[in-house]
Design a protein around this motif. Structure first.
Motif, mmCIF file in Angstrom:
data_model
loop_
_atom_site.group_PDB
_atom_site.id
_atom_site.type_symbol
_atom_site.label_atom_id
_atom_site.label_comp_id
_atom_site.label_asym_id
_atom_site.label_seq_id
_atom_site.Cartn_x
_atom_site.Cartn_y
_atom_site.Cartn_z
ATOM 1 N N UNK A 53 0.929 -1.137 -0.007
ATOM 2 C CA UNK A 53 -0.072 -0.114 -0.062
ATOM 3 C C UNK A 53 0.699 1.341 0.107
ATOM 4 N N UNK A 54 0.159 2.525 -0.057
ATOM 5 C CA UNK A 54 1.119 3.675 -0.084
ATOM 6 C C UNK A 54 1.796 4.069 1.206
ATOM 7 N N UNK A 55 1.242 3.517 2.349
ATOM 8 C CA UNK A 55 2.006 3.745 3.568
ATOM 9 C C UNK A 55 3.388 2.961 3.405
ATOM 10 N N UNK A 56 3.873 2.025 2.449
ATOM 11 C CA UNK A 56 4.944 1.516 2.378
ATOM 12 C C UNK A 56 6.084 2.537 1.580
ATOM 13 N N UNK A 57 5.660 3.547 1.164
ATOM 14 C CA UNK A 57 6.429 4.374 0.256
ATOM 15 C C UNK A 57 6.531 5.827 0.952
ATOM 16 N N UNK A 58 8.013 6.136 0.755
ATOM 17 C CA UNK A 58 8.349 7.485 1.127
ATOM 18 C C UNK A 58 9.201 8.144 0.363
ATOM 19 N N UNK A 59 9.227 9.489 0.192
ATOM 20 C CA UNK A 59 9.704 10.191 -1.054
ATOM 21 C C UNK A 59 10.592 11.198 -0.049
ATOM 22 N N UNK A 60 12.018 11.317 -0.472
ATOM 23 C CA UNK A 60 12.806 12.251 0.124
ATOM 24 C C UNK A 60 13.649 12.966 -0.885
ATOM 25 N N UNK A 61 14.071 14.301 -0.455
ATOM 26 C CA UNK A 61 14.788 15.111 -1.223
ATOM 27 C C UNK A 61 16.386 14.512 -1.156
ATOM 28 N N UNK A 62 17.179 15.261 -1.629
ATOM 29 C CA UNK A 62 18.770 14.909 -1.421
ATOM 30 C C UNK A 62 19.121 15.253 -0.077
ATOM 31 N N UNK A 63 18.556 16.028 0.570
ATOM 32 C CA UNK A 63 18.965 16.409 1.901
ATOM 33 C C UNK A 63 18.424 15.513 2.911
ATOM 34 N N UNK A 64 17.468 14.540 2.614
ATOM 35 C CA UNK A 64 16.881 13.577 3.506
ATOM 36 C C UNK A 64 15.591 13.929 3.945
ATOM 37 N N UNK A 93 9.676 21.215 -6.099
ATOM 38 C CA UNK A 93 10.623 21.708 -7.169
ATOM 39 C C UNK A 93 11.185 20.873 -7.855
ATOM 40 N N UNK A 94 12.025 21.395 -9.025
ATOM 41 C CA UNK A 94 12.956 20.789 -9.769
ATOM 42 C C UNK A 94 13.997 20.226 -8.935
ATOM 43 N N UNK A 95 14.453 18.937 -9.192
ATOM 44 C CA UNK A 95 15.460 18.344 -8.584
ATOM 45 C C UNK A 95 15.669 16.920 -8.540
ATOM 46 N N UNK A 96 16.245 16.256 -7.584
ATOM 47 C CA UNK A 96 16.454 14.627 -7.521
ATOM 48 C C UNK A 96 15.963 14.490 -6.500
ATOM 49 N N UNK A 97 15.216 13.230 -6.312
ATOM 50 C CA UNK A 97 14.435 12.625 -5.339
ATOM 51 C C UNK A 97 14.404 11.198 -5.259
ATOM 52 N N UNK A 98 14.242 10.584 -4.123
ATOM 53 C CA UNK A 98 14.596 9.132 -3.760
ATOM 54 C C UNK A 98 13.212 8.617 -3.366
ATOM 55 N N UNK A 99 12.542 7.732 -4.127
ATOM 56 C CA UNK A 99 11.249 7.188 -3.594
ATOM 57 C C UNK A 99 11.952 5.794 -2.937
ATOM 58 N N UNK A 100 11.381 5.351 -1.578
ATOM 59 C CA UNK A 100 11.866 4.399 -1.022
ATOM 60 C C UNK A 100 10.666 3.628 -0.655
#
Length: 116
Positions: A53-64, A93-100
């Protein structure tokens, strides 16, 4: 008797380990489109013995810093063990993101570039 007992224990333990390894899995494919502007998708395969489910997904910017909101994340199920993870990235905003993605004891991280 000791040798017979020892051999049975080893055989049972190896079988249990193999079964546990094959049941607990999580695979992700590279995200698309890249760079993303409004939404990004990634094909995900998961172990059906655990709920995804969506609760299993977190999205972070490059600063954590966590930036993803639950209402911006969804799953488009293909079948019981796979689907497309969809992130509506219009609010960042524009940038790099990490989907965990966490599923059981497995974690996968997907790197995404957003450019509008």
């Amino acid at each position: 008797n000791f040798c017979k007992l020892f051999k049975e224990d080893i055989t049972t333990s190896v079988a249990e380990l193999t079964q546990t390894e094959t049941r607990n899995y999580l695979y992700t494919y590279p995200p698309y489109p890249q760079p993303a502007s409004t939404e990004v998708r990634s094909l995900v395969y998961w172990d059906t013995s655990l709920d995804m489910n969506t609760e299993s997904v977190k999205i972070y910017n490059t600063n954590g810093v966590e930036v993803g909101r639950e209402q911006d994340i969804s799953f488009e199920r293909i079948n019981a063990y796979s689907g497309n993870l969809i992130w509506n990235c219009t609010n960042v905003p524009d940038g790099v993101y990490l989907i965990q993605i966490s599923h059981g004891d497995k974690k996968r991280t997907i790197k995404v570039m957003v450019r509008k």
